[in-house]
Design a protein around this motif. Structure first.
Motif, PDB file in Angstrom:
ATOM      1  N   ASP A   1       0.842  -1.204   0.000  1.00  0.00           N
ATOM      2  CA  ASP A   1       0.000   0.000   0.000  1.00  0.00           C
ATOM      3  C   ASP A   1       0.875   1.252   0.000  1.00  0.00           C
ATOM      4  O   ASP A   1       0.595   2.212  -0.712  1.00  0.00           O
ATOM      5  CB  ASP A   1      -0.938   0.025   1.207  1.00  0.00           C
ATOM      6  CG  ASP A   1      -2.041  -1.024   1.131  1.00  0.00           C
ATOM      7  OD1 ASP A   1      -2.264  -1.601   0.050  1.00  0.00           O
ATOM      8  OD2 ASP A   1      -2.677  -1.267   2.182  1.00  0.00           O
TER       9      ASP A   1
ATOM     10  N   ALA B   1       1.236   4.574  -2.596  1.00  0.00           N
ATOM     11  CA  ALA B   1       0.668   5.790  -2.007  1.00  0.00           C
ATOM     12  C   ALA B   1       1.436   7.047  -2.410  1.00  0.00           C
ATOM     13  O   ALA B   1       2.601   6.991  -2.813  1.00  0.00           O
ATOM     14  CB  ALA B   1       0.681   5.671  -0.485  1.00  0.00           C
TER      15      ALA B   1
ATOM     16  N   GLU C   1       0.873  10.011   2.432  1.00  0.00           N
ATOM     17  CA  GLU C   1       0.259   8.764   2.895  1.00  0.00           C
ATOM     18  C   GLU C   1       1.312   7.676   3.082  1.00  0.00           C
ATOM     19  O   GLU C   1       1.213   6.851   3.985  1.00  0.00           O
ATOM     20  CB  GLU C   1      -0.804   8.314   1.894  1.00  0.00           C
ATOM     21  CG  GLU C   1      -1.605   7.120   2.365  1.00  0.00           C
ATOM     22  CD  GLU C   1      -2.623   6.646   1.338  1.00  0.00           C
ATOM     23  OE1 GLU C   1      -3.411   5.766   1.698  1.00  0.00           O
ATOM     24  OE2 GLU C   1      -2.632   7.140   0.190  1.00  0.00           O
ATOM     25  N   ARG C   2       2.320   7.688   2.234  1.00  0.00           N
ATOM     26  CA  ARG C   2       3.385   6.686   2.303  1.00  0.00           C
ATOM     27  C   ARG C   2       4.059   6.693   3.675  1.00  0.00           C
ATOM     28  O   ARG C   2       4.312   5.629   4.249  1.00  0.00           O
ATOM     29  CB  ARG C   2       4.420   6.955   1.205  1.00  0.00           C
ATOM     30  CG  ARG C   2       5.605   6.022   1.244  1.00  0.00           C
ATOM     31  CD  ARG C   2       6.532   6.299   0.087  1.00  0.00           C
ATOM     32  NE  ARG C   2       5.989   5.638  -1.099  1.00  0.00           N
ATOM     33  CZ  ARG C   2       6.555   5.684  -2.297  1.00  0.00           C
ATOM     34  NH1 ARG C   2       7.645   6.386  -2.502  1.00  0.00           N
ATOM     35  NH2 ARG C   2       6.015   5.045  -3.315  1.00  0.00           N
TER      36      ARG C   2
ATOM     37  N   LEU D   1       1.836   4.957   6.213  1.00  0.00           N
ATOM     38  CA  LEU D   1       1.767   3.517   5.964  1.00  0.00           C
ATOM     39  C   LEU D   1       3.079   2.823   6.328  1.00  0.00           C
ATOM     40  O   LEU D   1       3.068   1.719   6.889  1.00  0.00           O
ATOM     41  CB  LEU D   1       1.400   3.249   4.513  1.00  0.00           C
ATOM     42  CG  LEU D   1      -0.041   3.590   4.139  1.00  0.00           C
ATOM     43  CD1 LEU D   1      -0.211   3.613   2.622  1.00  0.00           C
ATOM     44  CD2 LEU D   1      -1.010   2.612   4.781  1.00  0.00           C
TER      45      LEU D   1
END
Length: 155
Positions: free
Chosen positions: A74, A78, A82-83, A86
């Motif tokens: 994910d 991203a 967002e990375r 995550l």
């Protein structure tokens, strides 16, 4: 003087291209992730024997890696903001490796091996995804640096 509208448009195009590269990586690597992880397991057994941890620790590597893999994939797809989140979530799994006795000097080569195996698949499949191999290699290396910084080198 530059046109602010064109700068925004350029940023959007760059974002769209990065988005496309990241999702191409996901399409390539999601179906191959388990195989890549399985191929690192032999090295994990060697590392655990070297560290005196044995086969139980190698099985922990496999179990922890399997639980972390969906978050890592994910994160691969991203955007930058967002990375980070995550990868931080995936990092909780990898801290379990330290709790199991894995030292950073043993984890780094195993992670590097996983990325080398992933890169081989990425290069082989890049054109089928509409990219030059070097484009996806660069994108994967950007992710690898972020992964290592957030998970391996972060205390």
């Amino acid at each position: 003087m530059s046109d602010p509208g064109r700068l925004g448009e350029a940023r959007e195009l760059a974002y769209d291209h990065a988005y496309a590269r990241r999702h191409a990586l996901g399409r390539i690597l999601r179906p191959r992730a388990a195989t890549i992880q399985d191929n690192t397991l032999g090295q994990a057994y060697r590392a655990t024997n070297f560290l005196g941890l044995g086969a139980v620790a190698a099985r922990r590597w496999a179990a922890i890696g399997s639980r972390a893999m969906p978050k890592c994939l994910d994160a691969l797809e991203a955007d930058d903001a967002e990375r980070i989140g995550l990868l931080d979530e995936a990092g909780t799994y990898f801290r379990g490796l330290a709790a199991a006795g894995f030292k950073r000097f043993a984890v780094k080569p195993l992670v590097s091996l996983g990325f080398r195996l992933a890169l081989r698949d990425v290069k082989a499949q890049a054109r089928a995804q509409g990219f030059e191999p070097e484009e996806l290699e660069d994108e994967l290396r950007v992710f690898q640096r972020a992964f290592e910084a957030r998970i391996i080198y972060r205390s």
